[in-house]
Design an enzyme around this catalytic site. Structure first.
Site, PDB file in Angstrom:
ATOM      1  N   PHE A 140     -19.262  12.627 -19.515  1.00  0.00           N
ATOM      2  CA  PHE A 140     -19.050  13.741 -20.448  1.00  0.00           C
ATOM      3  C   PHE A 140     -19.357  13.255 -21.854  1.00  0.00           C
ATOM      4  CE2 PHE A 140     -16.954  16.377 -23.525  1.00  0.00           C
ATOM      5  CZ  PHE A 140     -17.299  17.646 -23.098  1.00  0.00           C
ATOM      6  N   ASP A 225     -19.841   5.494 -25.712  1.00  0.00           N
ATOM      7  CA  ASP A 225     -19.218   6.708 -26.232  1.00  0.00           C
ATOM      8  C   ASP A 225     -17.707   6.486 -26.223  1.00  0.00           C
ATOM      9  OD1 ASP A 225     -18.065   9.168 -26.699  1.00  0.00           O
ATOM     10  OD2 ASP A 225     -19.476  10.293 -25.448  1.00  0.00           O
ATOM     11  N   LYS A 254     -13.250  12.628 -32.604  1.00  0.00           N
ATOM     12  CA  LYS A 254     -11.882  13.035 -32.296  1.00  0.00           C
ATOM     13  C   LYS A 254     -10.827  12.472 -33.262  1.00  0.00           C
ATOM     14  CE  LYS A 254     -12.562  14.941 -27.794  1.00  0.00           C
ATOM     15  NZ  LYS A 254     -13.455  14.567 -26.730  1.00  0.00           N
TER      16      LYS A 254
HETATM   17  C1  LIG Z   1     -14.827  15.166 -26.621  1.00  0.00           C
HETATM   18  C2  LIG Z   1     -15.926  14.250 -26.249  1.00  0.00           C
HETATM   19  C3  LIG Z   1     -17.241  14.432 -26.729  1.00  0.00           C
HETATM   20  C4  LIG Z   1     -17.639  15.644 -27.537  1.00  0.00           C
HETATM   21  O1  LIG Z   1     -16.958  15.767 -28.723  1.00  0.00           O
HETATM   22  P1  LIG Z   1     -16.942  17.196 -29.462  1.00  0.00           P
HETATM   23  O2  LIG Z   1     -16.263  16.911 -30.760  1.00  0.00           O
HETATM   24  O3  LIG Z   1     -16.167  18.136 -28.580  1.00  0.00           O
HETATM   25  O4  LIG Z   1     -18.360  17.610 -29.619  1.00  0.00           O
HETATM   26  C5  LIG Z   1     -18.179  13.491 -26.387  1.00  0.00           C
HETATM   27  N1  LIG Z   1     -17.888  12.426 -25.627  1.00  0.00           N
HETATM   28  C6  LIG Z   1     -16.646  12.217 -25.147  1.00  0.00           C
HETATM   29  C7  LIG Z   1     -16.370  11.013 -24.309  1.00  0.00           C
HETATM   30  C8  LIG Z   1     -15.632  13.123 -25.415  1.00  0.00           C
HETATM   31  O5  LIG Z   1     -14.414  12.955 -24.899  1.00  0.00           O
END
Ligand SMILES: *Cc1c(COP(=O)(O)O)cnc(C)c1O
Length: 398
Positions: A140, A225, A254
């Site tokens: 994700f 990520d 985040k």
């Molecule tokens: C939440 C998340 C994203 C996307 O972030 P947004 O601010 O919602 O665009 C990307 N990678 C990971 C692992 C995430 O948990």
């Protein structure tokens, strides 16, 4: 207005791209939120880890309000007096030489993809338009069309094509699968050190270490990520630290915004982020002074309140307590730090609804997993309080 009236309005006038629990939150403070009926809940989701510092942290709020009264947006056409301080702080905390600020996580992932491709062409000399980026199953990385194009989740992709080419999928946790996918045209391997949305999937011991070695051997960038796993959630500042590695690029978001404001960034060294020249990439809001002031405060709180260490210690305590709950429907309790997947052999949603009635907010991920990821400011006593209620609900639901 009461709960049902708010819900009716939302259902009538808002797009239905979410299926929220029916609680309408009006206030938040620390780990607690209060709904429009005055009922209190302990937030065990923490906005998917965007609230590691807790709701409305007073120090972040102060930075936010102070900056809001001075200047909020300059655009990068001009410089501002907060962004350089954020750069310096990110460098001091993480050791990376440079950062590139964006707003949402998905934008930072897109930025990392562009940096990796550009590095692939200009440094690695991959033939034009042939660069490949390897991603993992069940990844994700956000919701843009390019990103969902390399998702393996049918629901994220269906009817949103056609998609951006240049991505290959390997099995998460399987080093042989990665080895087989690398070609001379591979620019990067983009991976979550722990997969959050997939259900808090911790890869086999040594996976990232081996992946880092393979990447180095083949002149492939390792891009982690850490948008959800990073900034303390996993019990380390970054989850990749468990494997003692140093990725070439790290994506954060985040909790970088402390729950106040969307702030994301790509961290890397000069030899990689230096590929961008003026005009080649940008964002109107990225790096604005309000975002920078908030991020500085969010990072300061993380360090000053030892939230990383708290996450490690309290996460172990939380997990131990959850593992002590005996019930036929519990399949596994897994995770790292205050990032716990409570895996059932039945649908998790009814449990979340029952927990909500007991004053605990959490959300199912993938049908049968409940994610417990409270703000890192949670106390041991509050974890006890949560665990007592989880145990009650688990035993009473059937
Ligand atoms: C939440 C998340 C994203 C996307 O972030 P947004 O601010 O919602 O665009 C990307 N990678 C990971 C692992 C995430 O948990």
């Amino acid at each position: 207005m009461n709960t049902n009236e708010y819900i009716a309005l939302e259902e009538q006038y808002g797009a239905h791209n979410y299926h929220p629990l029916d609680v309408v939150i009006e206030k938040g403070e620390g780990v607690w939120v209060t709904d429009v009926e005055g009922k209190r809940y302990l937030d065990c989701l923490a906005a998917y880890s965007a609230l590691n510092q807790g709701h409305c942290h007073p120090k972040i709020m102060e930075a936010f309000l102070t900056q809001a009264k001075k200047v909020t947006l300059t655009s990068r056409a001009f410089r501002n007096d907060k962004l350089p301080l954020l750069y310096k702080m990110l460098h001091d905390i993480t050791g990376y030489e440079m950062a590139l600020p964006m707003n949402s996580g998905a934008e930072a992932v897109e930025t990392a993809i562009k940096a990796a491709r550009k590095w692939g062409y200009t440094v690695k000399h991959i033939p034009e338009d042939k660069a490949e980026i390897i991603c993992a199953t069940d990844n994700f990385h956000g919701r843009t069309t390019t990103i969902v194009g390399f998702s393996t989740e049918e629901q994220y992709r269906k009817d949103f094509g056609p998609f951006t080419p240049g991505f290959r999928i390997v099995t998460y946790g399987d080093i042989e699968s990665l080895k087989a996918a690398i070609t001379p045209n591979t620019a990067a391997f983009l991976v979550e050190p722990i997969q959050g949305e997939a259900g808090i999937i911790v890869p086999p011991e040594g996976y990232l270490r081996e992946a880092a070695r393979l990447c180095k051997e083949n002149n492939v960038l390792l891009v982690c990520d850490e948008i959800q796993s990073g900034l303390g959630r996993s019990g380390k500042l970054f989850a990749f630290e468990y494997d003692n590695i140093r990725p070439d690029m790290v994506i954060i978001g985040k909790a970088l915004g402390g729950g106040f404001y969307p702030v994301s960034a790509v961290l890397s060294n000069r030899d990689i982020l230096g590929v961008f020249k003026p005009g080649e990439h940008g964002s109107t809001f990225g790096g604005n002074p309000l975002a920078a002031a908030v991020a500085i405060a969010a990072l300061t709180v993380l360090v000053d309140e030892h939230l990383v260490e708290r996450s490690f210690e309290l996460g172990n305590y939380f997990m131990t307590r959850l593992r002590a709950i005996k019930d036929a429907h519990i399949r596994e309790v897994r995770g790292r730090g205050l990032w716990i997947g409570f895996v059932l052999d039945v649908k998790a949603r009814p449990y979340c609804v029952a927990l909500m009635k007991e004053g605990i907010l959490c959300k199912e991920t993938h049908e049968n997993v409940i994610r417990f990821a409270p703000p890192l400011v949670i106390t041991k006593g509050e974890i006890d309080w949560v665990c007592e209620r989880i145990e009650q609900v688990v035993h009473s639901i059937h």
